[in-house]
Design a protein around this motif. Structure first.
Motif, PDB file in Angstrom:
ATOM      1  N   THR A 147     -43.345  -9.437   8.667  1.00  0.00           N
ATOM      2  CA  THR A 147     -42.418 -10.564   8.707  1.00  0.00           C
ATOM      3  C   THR A 147     -42.434 -11.211  10.093  1.00  0.00           C
ATOM      4  O   THR A 147     -42.706 -10.551  11.094  1.00  0.00           O
ATOM      5  CB  THR A 147     -40.990 -10.115   8.374  1.00  0.00           C
ATOM      6  OG1 THR A 147     -40.655  -9.000   9.217  1.00  0.00           O
ATOM      7  CG2 THR A 147     -40.867  -9.688   6.937  1.00  0.00           C
TER       8      THR A 147
ATOM      9  N   GLY B  21     -27.567  -2.654   6.491  1.00  0.00           N
ATOM     10  CA  GLY B  21     -28.838  -3.333   6.712  1.00  0.00           C
ATOM     11  C   GLY B  21     -29.847  -2.434   7.399  1.00  0.00           C
ATOM     12  O   GLY B  21     -31.048  -2.458   7.081  1.00  0.00           O
TER      13      GLY B  21
ATOM     14  N   HIS C  56     -34.042  -7.896  10.281  1.00  0.00           N
ATOM     15  CA  HIS C  56     -34.849  -8.063   9.070  1.00  0.00           C
ATOM     16  C   HIS C  56     -36.198  -8.733   9.329  1.00  0.00           C
ATOM     17  O   HIS C  56     -36.965  -8.937   8.374  1.00  0.00           O
ATOM     18  CB  HIS C  56     -34.050  -8.858   8.037  1.00  0.00           C
ATOM     19  CG  HIS C  56     -32.885  -8.098   7.484  1.00  0.00           C
ATOM     20  ND1 HIS C  56     -33.012  -7.158   6.491  1.00  0.00           N
ATOM     21  CD2 HIS C  56     -31.567  -8.121   7.817  1.00  0.00           C
ATOM     22  CE1 HIS C  56     -31.831  -6.636   6.214  1.00  0.00           C
ATOM     23  NE2 HIS C  56     -30.936  -7.203   6.994  1.00  0.00           N
ATOM     24  N   THR C  57     -36.503  -9.050  10.575  1.00  0.00           N
ATOM     25  CA  THR C  57     -37.809  -9.630  10.902  1.00  0.00           C
ATOM     26  C   THR C  57     -38.543  -8.712  11.872  1.00  0.00           C
ATOM     27  O   THR C  57     -39.246  -7.786  11.444  1.00  0.00           O
ATOM     28  CB  THR C  57     -37.650 -11.046  11.473  1.00  0.00           C
ATOM     29  OG1 THR C  57     -36.712 -11.026  12.576  1.00  0.00           O
ATOM     30  CG2 THR C  57     -37.124 -12.005  10.413  1.00  0.00           C
TER      31      THR C  57
ATOM     32  N   HIS D 187     -31.270  -0.087   4.869  1.00  0.00           N
ATOM     33  CA  HIS D 187     -32.248  -0.760   4.015  1.00  0.00           C
ATOM     34  C   HIS D 187     -33.579  -0.932   4.735  1.00  0.00           C
ATOM     35  O   HIS D 187     -34.652  -0.660   4.168  1.00  0.00           O
ATOM     36  CB  HIS D 187     -31.698  -2.117   3.583  1.00  0.00           C
ATOM     37  CG  HIS D 187     -32.684  -2.962   2.836  1.00  0.00           C
ATOM     38  ND1 HIS D 187     -33.018  -2.729   1.519  1.00  0.00           N
ATOM     39  CD2 HIS D 187     -33.430  -4.041   3.235  1.00  0.00           C
ATOM     40  CE1 HIS D 187     -33.924  -3.612   1.130  1.00  0.00           C
ATOM     41  NE2 HIS D 187     -34.185  -4.420   2.147  1.00  0.00           N
ATOM     42  N   VAL D 188     -33.527  -1.411   5.963  1.00  0.00           N
ATOM     43  CA  VAL D 188     -34.750  -1.652   6.730  1.00  0.00           C
ATOM     44  C   VAL D 188     -35.498  -0.347   6.989  1.00  0.00           C
ATOM     45  O   VAL D 188     -36.727  -0.282   6.843  1.00  0.00           O
ATOM     46  CB  VAL D 188     -34.420  -2.373   8.051  1.00  0.00           C
ATOM     47  CG1 VAL D 188     -35.594  -2.316   9.028  1.00  0.00           C
ATOM     48  CG2 VAL D 188     -34.041  -3.822   7.780  1.00  0.00           C
TER      49      VAL D 188
ATOM     50  N   LEU E 226     -37.821  -4.985  11.307  1.00  0.00           N
ATOM     51  CA  LEU E 226     -38.537  -4.388  10.179  1.00  0.00           C
ATOM     52  C   LEU E 226     -39.986  -4.096  10.547  1.00  0.00           C
ATOM     53  O   LEU E 226     -40.528  -3.033  10.202  1.00  0.00           O
ATOM     54  CB  LEU E 226     -38.474  -5.329   8.978  1.00  0.00           C
ATOM     55  CG  LEU E 226     -39.265  -4.911   7.737  1.00  0.00           C
ATOM     56  CD1 LEU E 226     -38.786  -3.574   7.204  1.00  0.00           C
ATOM     57  CD2 LEU E 226     -39.170  -5.990   6.658  1.00  0.00           C
TER      58      LEU E 226
ATOM     59  N   SER F 199     -28.607  -9.678  12.833  1.00  0.00           N
ATOM     60  CA  SER F 199     -29.029  -9.494  11.448  1.00  0.00           C
ATOM     61  C   SER F 199     -30.408 -10.097  11.218  1.00  0.00           C
ATOM     62  O   SER F 199     -31.282  -9.490  10.575  1.00  0.00           O
ATOM     63  CB  SER F 199     -28.011 -10.122  10.502  1.00  0.00           C
ATOM     64  OG  SER F 199     -28.405  -9.963   9.154  1.00  0.00           O
TER      65      SER F 199
END
Length: 224
Positions: A202, A176, A49-50, A179-180, A53, A45
């Motif tokens: 990010t 997730g 998101h880092t 979303h990304v 992304l 996760s």
């Protein structure tokens, strides 16, 4: 648009070299930060998101038609660890070989000529998606999914986890990934007007640090 090409590009059996890389999972296992299903899901996760992304944004921009050479420079700027830059270019070189065989195009040939030592994998992925008739959102989905599927698959080997548990983790991360991918595709459209500064940047400092440590180890199962 040839949507079936998405399945080919996202298939783990596509000869793009990803099987030799763990996406930082091996270093996390060695350090004890990933040791079971729960910690693996947390790791995936965080990576999604880092660095996931960032990769999805670069891939989406390349698929949208942004100059891949400028994106390659942007990828360098977003990858501070030399070990990760080297891995990204090695993966990009392998992906480009496979892509040129699957979807021959002048754009892929030009990138190979301009970057004989390899371009960042995310940039090659996006350009490949474009040449395969896919959208920027499609490219973002592939990049986002790869950011978690690689570590999950590698950890099955590293910790002998039940592969059903690894598959369940990927299923739980589906929202997730949605979303990304959507955020990355949107940023790609902004980048066409505002420049690469509009793409995600990010950071994941611990991944950078452990990548350098992993590269220095004389014995390891995965290249990264």
């Amino acid at each position: 648009m040839n949507r079936a090409a998405l399945l080919v590009l996202a298939d783990g059996r596509f000869p793009a070299g990803g099987h030799a890389h763990s996406g930082g999972a091996e270093a996390a296992v060695t350090a004890g930060r990933v040791h079971d299903v729960v910690s693996l899901q947390e790791f995936c996760s965080g990576r999604l998101h880092t660095s996931g992304l960032v990769a999805a944004g670069l891939a989406a921009a390349a698929a949208a038609g942004y100059d891949p050479l400028l994106l390659d420079e942007a990828a360098d700027a977003r990858t501070p660890a030399p070990a990760l830059r080297q891995s990204a270019r090695r993966l990009g070189r392998q992906l480009l070989r496979a892509a040129r065989a699957a979807w021959p195009s002048a754009a892929l040939d030009a990138l190979a000529a301009a970057r004989p030592r390899g371009s960042h994998q995310s940039v090659v992925l996006g350009l490949t998606a474009r040449c395969a008739g896919l959208t920027s959102l499609d490219a973002a989905y592939v990049a986002a999914y790869e950011s978690v599927s690689g570590p999950a698959t590698a950890t099955v080997r590293l910790l002998r986890l039940d592969p059903f548990d690894a598959a369940a983790i990927l299923a739980r991360l589906a929202a997730g990934i949605d979303h990304v991918a959507a955020r990355a595709a949107e940023s790609a459209q902004h980048a066409l007007i505002e420049g690469v500064e509009a793409l995600p940047a990010t950071s994941a400092p611990l991944l950078d640090i452990t990548a350098e440590q992993h590269a220095a180890r004389p014995v390891r199962l995965f290249a990264s």
